[in-house]
Scaffold this motif. Structure first.
Motif, mmCIF file in Angstrom:
data_model
loop_
_atom_site.group_PDB
_atom_site.id
_atom_site.type_symbol
_atom_site.label_atom_id
_atom_site.label_comp_id
_atom_site.label_asym_id
_atom_site.label_seq_id
_atom_site.Cartn_x
_atom_site.Cartn_y
_atom_site.Cartn_z
ATOM 1 N N MET A 1 0.842 -1.187 0.000
ATOM 2 C CA MET A 1 0.000 0.000 0.000
ATOM 3 C C MET A 1 0.891 1.256 0.000
ATOM 4 O O MET A 1 1.958 1.268 0.570
ATOM 5 N N ARG A 2 0.362 2.266 -0.619
ATOM 6 C CA ARG A 2 1.106 3.507 -0.754
ATOM 7 C C ARG A 2 0.586 4.543 0.245
ATOM 8 O O ARG A 2 -0.581 4.535 0.594
ATOM 9 N N ASN A 3 1.459 5.461 0.616
ATOM 10 C CA ASN A 3 1.059 6.573 1.468
ATOM 11 C C ASN A 3 0.820 7.783 0.563
ATOM 12 O O ASN A 3 1.757 8.335 -0.010
ATOM 13 N N TYR A 4 -0.433 8.182 0.434
ATOM 14 C CA TYR A 4 -0.777 9.277 -0.480
ATOM 15 C C TYR A 4 -0.065 10.566 -0.132
ATOM 16 O O TYR A 4 0.214 11.381 -1.008
ATOM 17 N N ARG A 5 0.273 10.764 1.130
ATOM 18 C CA ARG A 5 0.943 12.005 1.539
ATOM 19 C C ARG A 5 2.374 12.103 1.015
ATOM 20 O O ARG A 5 2.978 13.165 1.056
ATOM 21 N N ASN A 6 2.895 11.009 0.505
ATOM 22 C CA ASN A 6 4.248 11.015 -0.056
ATOM 23 C C ASN A 6 4.284 11.507 -1.503
ATOM 24 O O ASN A 6 5.356 11.610 -2.081
ATOM 25 N N TYR A 7 3.134 11.791 -2.075
ATOM 26 C CA TYR A 7 3.058 12.198 -3.482
ATOM 27 C C TYR A 7 2.805 13.698 -3.594
ATOM 28 O O TYR A 7 1.808 14.213 -3.080
ATOM 29 N N ASP A 8 3.691 14.358 -4.308
ATOM 30 C CA ASP A 8 3.554 15.797 -4.551
ATOM 31 C C ASP A 8 2.255 16.116 -5.279
ATOM 32 O O ASP A 8 1.602 17.120 -4.988
ATOM 33 N N VAL A 9 1.847 15.257 -6.199
ATOM 34 C CA VAL A 9 0.623 15.500 -6.956
ATOM 35 C C VAL A 9 -0.597 15.462 -6.041
ATOM 36 O O VAL A 9 -1.541 16.232 -6.242
ATOM 37 N N TRP A 10 -0.594 14.603 -5.029
ATOM 38 C CA TRP A 10 -1.722 14.590 -4.094
ATOM 39 C C TRP A 10 -1.785 15.918 -3.333
ATOM 40 O O TRP A 10 -2.853 16.500 -3.181
ATOM 41 N N GLU A 11 -0.637 16.398 -2.868
ATOM 42 C CA GLU A 11 -0.607 17.666 -2.131
ATOM 43 C C GLU A 11 -1.111 18.818 -3.008
ATOM 44 O O GLU A 11 -1.882 19.661 -2.561
ATOM 45 N N LYS A 12 -0.711 18.817 -4.264
ATOM 46 C CA LYS A 12 -1.175 19.869 -5.181
ATOM 47 C C LYS A 12 -2.685 19.757 -5.419
ATOM 48 O O LYS A 12 -3.379 20.768 -5.496
ATOM 49 N N ALA A 13 -3.183 18.529 -5.514
ATOM 50 C CA ALA A 13 -4.623 18.323 -5.689
ATOM 51 C C ALA A 13 -5.384 18.783 -4.445
ATOM 52 O O ALA A 13 -6.456 19.387 -4.552
ATOM 53 N N HIS A 14 -4.836 18.512 -3.273
ATOM 54 C CA HIS A 14 -5.453 18.964 -2.024
ATOM 55 C C HIS A 14 -5.505 20.498 -1.984
ATOM 56 O O HIS A 14 -6.535 21.085 -1.642
ATOM 57 N N ASN A 15 -4.407 21.126 -2.373
ATOM 58 C CA ASN A 15 -4.371 22.594 -2.404
ATOM 59 C C ASN A 15 -5.339 23.155 -3.441
ATOM 60 O O ASN A 15 -5.898 24.241 -3.239
ATOM 61 N N LEU A 16 -5.546 22.428 -4.519
ATOM 62 C CA LEU A 16 -6.540 22.830 -5.523
ATOM 63 C C LEU A 16 -7.935 22.843 -4.906
ATOM 64 O O LEU A 16 -8.708 23.790 -5.114
ATOM 65 N N VAL A 17 -8.266 21.825 -4.137
ATOM 66 C CA VAL A 17 -9.573 21.783 -3.471
ATOM 67 C C VAL A 17 -9.720 22.978 -2.530
ATOM 68 O O VAL A 17 -10.766 23.643 -2.520
ATOM 69 N N LEU A 18 -8.686 23.255 -1.767
ATOM 70 C CA LEU A 18 -8.737 24.401 -0.853
ATOM 71 C C LEU A 18 -8.950 25.701 -1.625
ATOM 72 O O LEU A 18 -9.732 26.557 -1.192
ATOM 73 N N PHE A 19 -8.276 25.855 -2.754
ATOM 74 C CA PHE A 19 -8.447 27.047 -3.580
ATOM 75 C C PHE A 19 -9.890 27.161 -4.075
ATOM 76 O O PHE A 19 -10.485 28.243 -4.022
ATOM 77 N N VAL A 20 -10.444 26.059 -4.533
ATOM 78 C CA VAL A 20 -11.825 26.075 -5.031
ATOM 79 C C VAL A 20 -12.774 26.506 -3.915
ATOM 80 O O VAL A 20 -13.636 27.362 -4.119
ATOM 81 N N TYR A 21 -12.618 25.924 -2.742
ATOM 82 C CA TYR A 21 -13.501 26.264 -1.629
ATOM 83 C C TYR A 21 -13.305 27.705 -1.148
ATOM 84 O O TYR A 21 -14.279 28.405 -0.878
ATOM 85 N N ARG A 22 -12.058 28.129 -1.032
ATOM 86 C CA ARG A 22 -11.768 29.443 -0.436
ATOM 87 C C ARG A 22 -11.879 30.614 -1.406
ATOM 88 O O ARG A 22 -12.155 31.738 -0.982
ATOM 89 N N GLU A 23 -11.643 30.363 -2.687
ATOM 90 C CA GLU A 23 -11.574 31.465 -3.643
ATOM 91 C C GLU A 23 -12.643 31.442 -4.733
ATOM 92 O O GLU A 23 -12.994 32.491 -5.260
ATOM 93 N N ILE A 24 -13.146 30.284 -5.074
ATOM 94 C CA ILE A 24 -14.064 30.176 -6.203
ATOM 95 C C ILE A 24 -15.515 30.073 -5.733
ATOM 96 O O ILE A 24 -16.370 30.864 -6.146
ATOM 97 N N LEU A 25 -15.791 29.115 -4.892
ATOM 98 C CA LEU A 25 -17.181 28.850 -4.499
ATOM 99 C C LEU A 25 -17.833 30.024 -3.770
ATOM 100 O O LEU A 25 -19.044 30.204 -3.864
ATOM 101 N N ILE A 26 -17.040 30.821 -3.101
ATOM 102 C CA ILE A 26 -17.596 31.971 -2.381
ATOM 103 C C ILE A 26 -18.155 33.033 -3.327
ATOM 104 O O ILE A 26 -18.924 33.899 -2.905
ATOM 105 N N CYS A 27 -17.799 32.942 -4.598
ATOM 106 C CA CYS A 27 -18.262 33.912 -5.589
ATOM 107 C C CYS A 27 -19.620 33.550 -6.183
ATOM 108 O O CYS A 27 -20.239 34.376 -6.850
ATOM 109 N N PHE A 28 -20.065 32.342 -5.946
ATOM 110 C CA PHE A 28 -21.302 31.872 -6.567
ATOM 111 C C PHE A 28 -22.523 32.487 -5.890
ATOM 112 O O PHE A 28 -22.534 32.692 -4.679
#
Length: 119
Positions: free
Chosen positions: A1-28
């Motif tokens: 089994m792999r540890n998802y936290r060891n992948y840079d792409v997972w961290e970037k995807a997590h930060n993408l979700v945070l950006f969507v919630y904090r910066e995009i969805l509030i505009c709707f």
């Protein structure tokens, strides 16, 4: 089994979700809470969730399958961002920033999928 936290792409995807919630969805507008806004949320958090689920699988083939699902959710998020922009819920600057982050995650995800399929 792999540890998802060891992948840079997972961290970037997590930060993408945070950006969507904090910066995009509030505009709707409130009228979009059960429609486009909800779809955009699901697409955004499906990206790292599928990655995490794939890390829990035993084979490279299964892992790659869930990475493909993450990629599909990225595509969906890209389109919902375009639609939100064209409906004038988000401005050019936020739309461009969203696109840059999505493209960065896409590139990393594609490279990981290719690497896993070569094994």
């Amino acid at each position: 089994m792999r540890n998802y936290r060891n992948y840079d792409v997972w961290e970037k995807a997590h930060n993408l979700v945070l950006f969507v919630y904090r910066e995009i969805l509030i505009c709707f507008p409130a009228t979009e809470q059960r429609a486009l806004m909800s779809q955009m949320k699901r697409a955004a958090y499906s990206i790292p969730l599928n990655f995490v689920e794939g890390c829990g699988r035993n084979t490279d083939k299964d892992f790659a399958h869930f990475l493909d699902n993450s990629f599909g959710s990225l595509q969906e998020l890209e389109y919902t961002g375009l639609l939100a922009h064209d409906l004038e819920y988000i401005g050019n600057e936020k739309h461009q920033r969203l696109g840059l982050i999505i493209n960065e995650v896409k590139a990393k995800l594609i490279n990981l999928i290719k690497a896993i399929r070569k094994q």
